[in-house]
Design a protein around this motif. Structure first.
Motif, PDB file in Angstrom:
ATOM      1  N   GLU A 181       7.717 -14.723 -13.125  1.00 21.14           N
ATOM      2  CA  GLU A 181       8.705 -15.720 -13.277  1.00 21.14           C
ATOM      3  C   GLU A 181      10.144 -15.267 -13.094  1.00 21.14           C
ATOM      4  N   ARG A 182      10.364 -14.437 -13.905  1.00 22.20           N
ATOM      5  CA  ARG A 182      11.697 -14.003 -13.971  1.00 22.20           C
ATOM      6  C   ARG A 182      12.118 -12.928 -13.296  1.00 22.20           C
ATOM      7  N   ALA A 183      11.330 -12.624 -12.316  1.00 23.77           N
ATOM      8  CA  ALA A 183      11.622 -11.356 -11.274  1.00 23.77           C
ATOM      9  C   ALA A 183      13.079 -11.717 -10.503  1.00 23.77           C
ATOM     10  N   TYR A 184      13.728 -10.776 -10.274  1.00 21.48           N
ATOM     11  CA  TYR A 184      14.853 -10.853  -9.567  1.00 21.48           C
ATOM     12  C   TYR A 184      14.830  -9.441  -8.446  1.00 21.48           C
ATOM     13  N   GLY A 185      15.506  -9.734  -7.538  1.00 15.29           N
ATOM     14  CA  GLY A 185      16.084  -8.899  -6.448  1.00 15.29           C
ATOM     15  C   GLY A 185      15.021  -8.068  -5.637  1.00 15.29           C
ATOM     16  N   LEU A 186      13.700  -8.674  -5.759  1.00 14.63           N
ATOM     17  CA  LEU A 186      12.741  -8.068  -5.101  1.00 14.63           C
ATOM     18  C   LEU A 186      12.597  -8.793  -3.790  1.00 14.63           C
ATOM     19  N   ASP A 187      13.091  -9.667  -3.414  1.00 16.36           N
ATOM     20  CA  ASP A 187      13.113 -10.203  -1.942  1.00 16.36           C
ATOM     21  C   ASP A 187      14.501 -10.380  -1.288  1.00 16.36           C
ATOM     22  N   LEU A 188      15.341  -9.842  -1.855  1.00 18.09           N
ATOM     23  CA  LEU A 188      16.572  -9.466  -1.320  1.00 18.09           C
ATOM     24  C   LEU A 188      16.471  -8.750   0.035  1.00 18.09           C
ATOM     25  N   MET A 189      15.794  -7.491   0.077  1.00 17.43           N
ATOM     26  CA  MET A 189      15.453  -6.659   1.307  1.00 17.43           C
ATOM     27  C   MET A 189      14.138  -6.356   1.198  1.00 17.43           C
ATOM     28  N   ALA A 190      13.612  -6.136   2.544  1.00 19.05           N
ATOM     29  CA  ALA A 190      12.212  -5.599   2.759  1.00 19.05           C
ATOM     30  C   ALA A 190      11.859  -4.502   2.343  1.00 19.05           C
ATOM     31  N   SER A 191      10.614  -4.277   1.682  1.00 22.08           N
ATOM     32  CA  SER A 191      10.160  -3.063   1.383  1.00 22.08           C
ATOM     33  C   SER A 191       9.300  -2.521   2.600  1.00 22.08           C
ATOM     34  N   GLU A 192       9.280  -1.222   2.716  1.00 20.02           N
ATOM     35  CA  GLU A 192       8.673  -0.598   3.956  1.00 20.02           C
ATOM     36  C   GLU A 192       7.057   0.013   3.365  1.00 20.02           C
ATOM     37  N   ILE A 193       6.319  -0.554   3.851  1.00 20.90           N
ATOM     38  CA  ILE A 193       4.938   0.012   3.342  1.00 20.90           C
ATOM     39  C   ILE A 193       4.292   0.985   4.688  1.00 20.90           C
ATOM     40  N   THR A 194       3.726   2.228   3.865  1.00 19.22           N
ATOM     41  CA  THR A 194       3.414   3.380   4.858  1.00 19.22           C
ATOM     42  C   THR A 194       2.096   3.774   4.623  1.00 19.22           C
ATOM     43  N   LEU A 195       1.284   3.995   5.778  1.00 21.22           N
ATOM     44  CA  LEU A 195      -0.041   4.538   5.435  1.00 21.22           C
ATOM     45  C   LEU A 195      -0.202   5.787   6.376  1.00 21.22           C
ATOM     46  N   GLU A 196      -0.640   6.937   5.940  1.00 22.91           N
ATOM     47  CA  GLU A 196      -0.758   8.328   6.553  1.00 22.91           C
ATOM     48  C   GLU A 196      -1.990   8.947   6.583  1.00 22.91           C
ATOM     49  N   VAL A 197      -2.668   9.201   7.603  1.00 26.32           N
ATOM     50  CA  VAL A 197      -3.810  10.106   7.754  1.00 26.32           C
ATOM     51  C   VAL A 197      -3.792  10.922   8.790  1.00 26.32           C
ATOM     52  N   GLY A 198      -3.674  12.507   8.332  1.00 27.12           N
ATOM     53  CA  GLY A 198      -3.448  13.447   9.327  1.00 27.12           C
ATOM     54  C   GLY A 198      -2.065  13.119   9.773  1.00 27.12           C
ATOM     55  N   ASN A 199      -2.091  13.071  11.238  1.00 24.33           N
ATOM     56  CA  ASN A 199      -0.702  13.055  11.974  1.00 24.33           C
ATOM     57  C   ASN A 199      -0.521  11.640  12.262  1.00 24.33           C
ATOM     58  N   GLN A 200      -1.459  10.462  11.909  1.00 22.89           N
ATOM     59  CA  GLN A 200      -1.314   9.188  12.337  1.00 22.89           C
ATOM     60  C   GLN A 200      -0.580   8.502  11.249  1.00 22.89           C
ATOM     61  N   VAL A 201       0.310   7.714  11.488  1.00 22.95           N
ATOM     62  CA  VAL A 201       1.270   7.141  10.393  1.00 22.95           C
ATOM     63  C   VAL A 201       1.204   5.707  11.052  1.00 22.95           C
ATOM     64  N   CYS A 202       1.340   4.590  10.233  1.00 27.66           N
ATOM     65  CA  CYS A 202       1.741   3.293  10.391  1.00 27.66           C
ATOM     66  C   CYS A 202       2.621   2.647   9.427  1.00 27.66           C
ATOM     67  N   SER A 203       3.367   1.949   9.689  1.00 29.87           N
ATOM     68  CA  SER A 203       4.395   1.379   8.819  1.00 29.87           C
ATOM     69  C   SER A 203       4.627  -0.123   9.096  1.00 29.87           C
ATOM     70  N   SER A 204       5.166  -0.861   8.204  1.00 34.50           N
ATOM     71  CA  SER A 204       5.605  -2.058   8.339  1.00 34.50           C
ATOM     72  C   SER A 204       6.529  -2.407   7.189  1.00 34.50           C
ATOM     73  N   ASN A 205       7.137  -3.782   7.072  1.00 31.74           N
ATOM     74  CA  ASN A 205       8.265  -4.373   6.142  1.00 31.74           C
ATOM     75  C   ASN A 205       7.607  -5.254   5.660  1.00 31.74           C
ATOM     76  N   VAL A 206       7.659  -5.536   4.456  1.00 32.49           N
ATOM     77  CA  VAL A 206       7.379  -6.883   3.543  1.00 32.49           C
ATOM     78  C   VAL A 206       8.392  -7.228   2.403  1.00 32.49           C
ATOM     79  N   PHE A 207       8.454  -8.390   2.517  1.00 29.77           N
ATOM     80  CA  PHE A 207       9.508  -8.966   1.163  1.00 29.77           C
ATOM     81  C   PHE A 207       8.569  -9.419   0.116  1.00 29.77           C
TER      82      PHE A 207
END
Length: 259
Positions: A161-187
């Motif tokens: 409940e006292r969290a701060y600053g986490l939703d000011l900018m999006a975080s990048e989430i990434t998953l990599e298997v071999g040469n395959q990479v996918c990413s997106s952003n989430v607040f």
């Protein structure tokens, strides 16, 4: 009129869910569906190693009872991982504790603290006190999982409940298997997360959602565990904002089949 052994062999080619349903048909089917021959087929090939790595000794008198034990979640590897069999299919699920993850500056008490929580599966969870560089990573080998299965990787977390600053900018989430990479952003915020699609590899969508166990989760991506053994790496990063953030609790990363 089929012999019990023949029924057991037939049921062994179905699924745990089908075998349990068949046991309701008649006493003959019940005896056949309780056979070790059936449940041996539903257990993973490395079940003996999993049993030996269990923190608490497992008590069972049959392969069916062992399956039921493993489908209720088992702490393994000194309490740093949770193993579970999906009840309907027998497919493997794992949760890596926060101690098994790579968390930037997690050993520095100025930035992170490690606490016990009654609602956690593990003895310690990581709590972000304050940082301007949030980076959490994990990895797993596909050979640990059920072959030829599509899996999702999920960061299990809470936002205080006292969290701060986490939703000011999006975080990048990434998953990599071999040469395959996918990413997106989430607040990182309570409720459904806002999404912005990334440009690496094929696009995947990330969001924050509630879990039945009272925690929250962010899907870090999905991958296919084929016959080939590969390393899967996933991460959540927010390093560009250079602003302070805190109030994030990390329990671990879960790998479970997608349906």
């Amino acid at each position: 009129m089929l012999p019990e052994d023949c029924l057991s062999i037939i049921l062994s080619f179905t699924s745990p869910e089908d075998a349990l349903r068949a046991s309701l048909v008649s006493s003959c089917f019940r005896l056949a569906s309780d056979s070790d021959l059936v449940w041996e087929r539903f257990l993973p090939s490395d079940y003996a190693e999993i049993v030996s790595n269990s923190v608490t000794p497992l008590m069972f008198c049959s392969k069916k009872e062992l399956f039921q034990c493993l489908s209720d979640s088992v702490l393994i590897d000194g309490g740093n991982k949770v193993f579970k069999l999906e009840k309907s299919s027998g497919k493997k699920c794992y949760i890596l504790s926060a101690k098994e993850l790579s968390i930037t500056w997690s050993s520095n008490p100025l930035y992170w603290s490690w606490i016990s929580m009654a609602e956690s599966r593990f003895c310690r969870v990581a709590v972000l006190r304050t940082t301007d560089w949030l980076e959490i990573g994990g990895k797993i080998r596909t050979k640990m999982l059920t072959p030829n299965t599509t899996y999702g990787a999920y960061l299990i977390m809470k936002i205080s409940e006292r969290a701060y600053g986490l939703d000011l900018m999006a975080s990048e989430i990434t998953l990599e298997v071999g040469n395959q990479v996918c990413s997106s952003n989430v607040f990182l915020k309570h409720g459904e997360g806002s999404k912005e699609m990334g440009n690496l590899g094929h696009k995947k969508e990330g969001s924050v959602r509630e879990r039945e166990d009272g925690w929250m989760e962010v899907e870090l991506g999905e991958f296919y565990s084929g016959e080939k053994d590969e390393q899967v790496k996933m991460s959540l990063m927010e390093v560009k904002g250079c602003h302070l953030k805190g109030g994030l609790l990390i329990e671990g990363i879960e790998f479970r089949p997608k349906h």
